[in-house]
Design a protein around this motif. Structure first.
Motif, short mmCIF file in Angstrom:
data_model
loop_
_atom_site.label_atom_id
_atom_site.label_comp_id
_atom_site.label_asym_id
_atom_site.label_seq_id
_atom_site.Cartn_x
_atom_site.Cartn_y
_atom_site.Cartn_z
N LEU A 39 0.84 -1.19 0.00
CA LEU A 39 0.00 0.00 0.00
C LEU A 39 0.88 1.25 0.00
CD1 LEU A 39 -2.78 1.48 0.39
CD2 LEU A 39 -2.37 1.23 2.87
N MET A 40 0.48 2.22 -0.80
CA MET A 40 1.12 3.53 -0.77
C MET A 40 0.05 4.60 -0.63
SD MET A 40 2.76 5.97 -3.62
CE MET A 40 1.06 6.44 -3.88
N VAL A 41 0.24 5.53 0.28
CA VAL A 41 -0.62 6.70 0.38
C VAL A 41 0.28 7.93 0.34
CG1 VAL A 41 -2.51 5.59 1.62
CG2 VAL A 41 -0.60 6.56 2.91
N SER A 42 -0.18 8.97 -0.33
CA SER A 42 0.67 10.15 -0.47
C SER A 42 -0.19 11.41 -0.52
CB SER A 42 1.54 10.05 -1.72
OG SER A 42 0.76 10.12 -2.90
N THR B 12 -2.72 24.05 -5.34
CA THR B 12 -3.13 22.74 -5.85
C THR B 12 -2.81 21.67 -4.81
OG1 THR B 12 -2.52 23.50 -8.07
CG2 THR B 12 -2.99 21.17 -7.80
N THR B 13 -3.78 20.80 -4.58
CA THR B 13 -3.64 19.73 -3.59
C THR B 13 -3.87 18.37 -4.25
OG1 THR B 13 -4.47 21.20 -1.85
CG2 THR B 13 -4.50 18.83 -1.39
N PHE B 14 -3.06 17.39 -3.85
CA PHE B 14 -3.19 16.03 -4.38
C PHE B 14 -3.18 15.02 -3.23
CE2 PHE B 14 -0.59 18.39 -7.52
CZ PHE B 14 -1.44 18.35 -8.61
N LEU B 15 -4.07 14.03 -3.30
CA LEU B 15 -4.06 12.88 -2.40
C LEU B 15 -4.14 11.63 -3.26
CD1 LEU B 15 -6.55 14.10 0.37
CD2 LEU B 15 -4.05 14.12 0.48
N ASP B 16 -3.29 10.64 -2.96
CA ASP B 16 -3.25 9.42 -3.78
C ASP B 16 -3.16 8.19 -2.89
OD1 ASP B 16 -2.86 10.18 -6.77
OD2 ASP B 16 -1.44 11.47 -5.73
N ALA B 17 -3.69 7.09 -3.40
CA ALA B 17 -3.53 5.79 -2.75
C ALA B 17 -3.39 4.73 -3.82
CB ALA B 17 -4.71 5.47 -1.84
N MET B 18 -2.49 3.76 -3.58
CA MET B 18 -2.29 2.65 -4.51
C MET B 18 -2.09 1.37 -3.71
SD MET B 18 0.92 1.95 -7.13
CE MET B 18 0.46 3.17 -8.34
N MET B 19 -2.76 0.30 -4.13
CA MET B 19 -2.62 -1.00 -3.45
C MET B 19 -2.47 -2.10 -4.49
SD MET B 19 -4.95 -2.69 -0.44
CE MET B 19 -4.35 -4.12 0.47
N LYS B 20 -1.58 -3.06 -4.23
CA LYS B 20 -1.36 -4.18 -5.14
C LYS B 20 -1.21 -5.48 -4.34
CE LYS B 20 1.10 -1.48 -8.68
NZ LYS B 20 2.29 -1.41 -9.55
N TYR B 21 -1.79 -6.55 -4.90
CA TYR B 21 -1.64 -7.86 -4.27
C TYR B 21 -2.09 -8.96 -5.22
CZ TYR B 21 -2.41 -11.84 -1.15
OH TYR B 21 -2.39 -13.09 -0.58
N ASN B 22 -1.20 -9.87 -5.51
CA ASN B 22 -1.52 -11.10 -6.24
C ASN B 22 -2.26 -10.84 -7.55
OD1 ASN B 22 -1.44 -13.90 -6.60
ND2 ASN B 22 -3.44 -14.18 -5.62
N GLY B 23 -1.81 -9.86 -8.33
CA GLY B 23 -2.43 -9.57 -9.61
C GLY B 23 -3.49 -8.48 -9.58
N TRP B 24 -4.01 -8.19 -8.38
CA TRP B 24 -5.00 -7.13 -8.23
C TRP B 24 -4.29 -5.79 -7.99
CZ3 TRP B 24 -10.13 -7.63 -9.09
CH2 TRP B 24 -10.67 -8.92 -9.09
#
Length: 407
Positions: free
Chosen positions: A248-251, A279-291
């Motif tokens: 998981l990444m949150v930024s 300007t404001t940015f919020l991001d999230a990325m998650m990866k697991y087993n192909g998803w």
């Protein structure tokens, strides 16, 4: 007699020349190696290192070819075919591996943009020098991407769909010239974090406008609660590495652009009056087993964002103020086929509501990875649903096929 003297001199010259070249025979393949020749490597691109390791040079390229069938409501259907991107990249070091350079040039019309009288030809995308005293610190000077939203920080070659979202198109801060300082603390199996800052001109890439005292200030924080992604997986979409444990990444990022000249800060048309924007940015990325799942929030604000031509009050230029959300989900099959779905919403601020619509965008796509993101074929369907201030609506859609190849 003269012939004998010449032969003797030639013999000694050749002997001296070969004496300066260290000839080695490798035990593995019985191949001859000459120390006077550079060393080659074939990782990401083609790399050349001088025999004394004084410099290293790496060259890469990539192309994006696409064909699009598009239908805009009220307009005749159209077919478009183009080289969307054609890039050359060079990187390496000179004198000391701690001093790194990165150059990227663009040649496709969509990259260079329309050629206007009195303006620069935008071939240069990146031209930056980094000093890396250790694995935790990067200090950069030059023109390159700013630490903004995740989808913009990622290369367009690392996208799952054929293009970025409508929110990225309106709110991203792209590239700029100035200083950047990055502090990186990434570990594969424990909590990690990065800090990135930049002080830049705020005018965007290749600007030669009359200088002023307005600057752009950018800061970003990235958190990895379960450790960093495999092989820089935060910098490309989709779980191509099939993470064996959830990652998981949150930024969050923020930029204040003082005395901005363009409608989008670093991008867009010139305003008739300089404006400050946030300007404001919020991001999230998650990866697991192909998803893989991604979510993003973007917002831009400015006081009195509409500017008027002093010679013609009907001629206006405005900052696109508003906010938007992006949601993206995908699954990569063992066959290296991937299905992707994306949904975006975009809401404009009241002060420009009469000039731009609220928009919802729906996209579905299928990608076949031949060699990860470096060689892939993509098919995408996208629908834009726009609602105007007077409650009228409009729908545009397109079907696109794209092939990306590079090293």
């Amino acid at each position: 007699m003269k012939k004998n003297v010449l032969l003797i001199l030639l013999f000694f010259c050749l002997t001296d020349a070969f004496a300066q070249i260290d000839i080695k025979r490798t035990t593995k393949d019985n191949d001859l190696k000459l120390s006077a020749l550079p060393y080659y490597n074939y990782g990401k691109g083609l790399g050349i290192t001088s025999p004394d390791s004084i410099f290293q040079f790496n060259i890469r390229f990539r192309i994006q070819n696409r064909a699009t069938y598009m239908q805009e409501e009220g307009e005749e259907a159209a077919i478009d075919g183009q080289v969307r991107r054609l890039r050359l990249r060079f990187d390496g070091y000179v004198g000391d591996p701690r001093f790194i350079y990165a150059i990227q040039l663009s040649f496709a019309p969509g990259d260079v943009g329309e050629i206007k009288e009195g303006e620069n030809l935008n071939i240069i995308r990146d031209a930056v020098i980094f000093y890396r005293p250790n694995k935790h610190w990067n200090i950069g000077f030059g023109q390159t991407k700013l630490p903004g939203n995740r989808q913009r920080v990622n290369s367009s070659g690392g996208l799952q769909l054929t293009d970025r979202t409508i929110n990225n198109a309106k709110f991203n801060i792209d590239r700029d010239f100035g200083f950047q300082v990055h502090n990186q603390n990434e570990h594969p199996d424990k909590f990690s974090y990065n800090f990135r800052t930049a002080i830049t001109t705020g005018e965007g890439r290749n600007s030669t406008d009359k200088p002023d005292n307005g600057l752009a200030y950018t800061g970003k924080v990235e958190l990895y609660p379960f450790g960093s992604f495999t092989k820089d997986g935060a910098f490309f979409e989709g779980d191509l590495k099939r993470e064996t444990t959830p990652k998981l990444m949150v930024s969050g990022a923020y930029q204040y652009n003082n005395k901005a000249r363009r409608t989008g800060g670093q991008l867009g048309d010139d305003l008739f009056e300089k404006k400050d924007m946030k300007t404001t940015f919020l991001d999230a990325m998650m990866k697991y087993n192909g998803w893989a799942a991604m979510a993003a929030y973007m917002k831009r604000s400015a006081h009195d964002p509409i500017t008027f031509n002093p010679n013609d009050a009907t001629d206006i230029k405005y900052i696109f103020t508003g906010s938007g959300f992006d949601y993206q989900l995908s699954y990569l099959f063992p066959s290296n086929y991937e299905i992707i779905g994306r949904f975006s919403t975009q809401k404009v601020n009241r002060d420009i509501a009469a000039l731009a619509p609220d928009t919802k965008e729906y996209s579905i796509g299928v990608t076949k990875y031949v060699w990860e993101h470096a060689f892939k074929a993509q098919m995408e369907f996208t629908l834009d649903d726009m609602t105007y201030l007077d409650n009228t609506s409009k729908q545009n859609w397109y079907i696109r096929f794209q092939v990306e190849m590079g090293i």
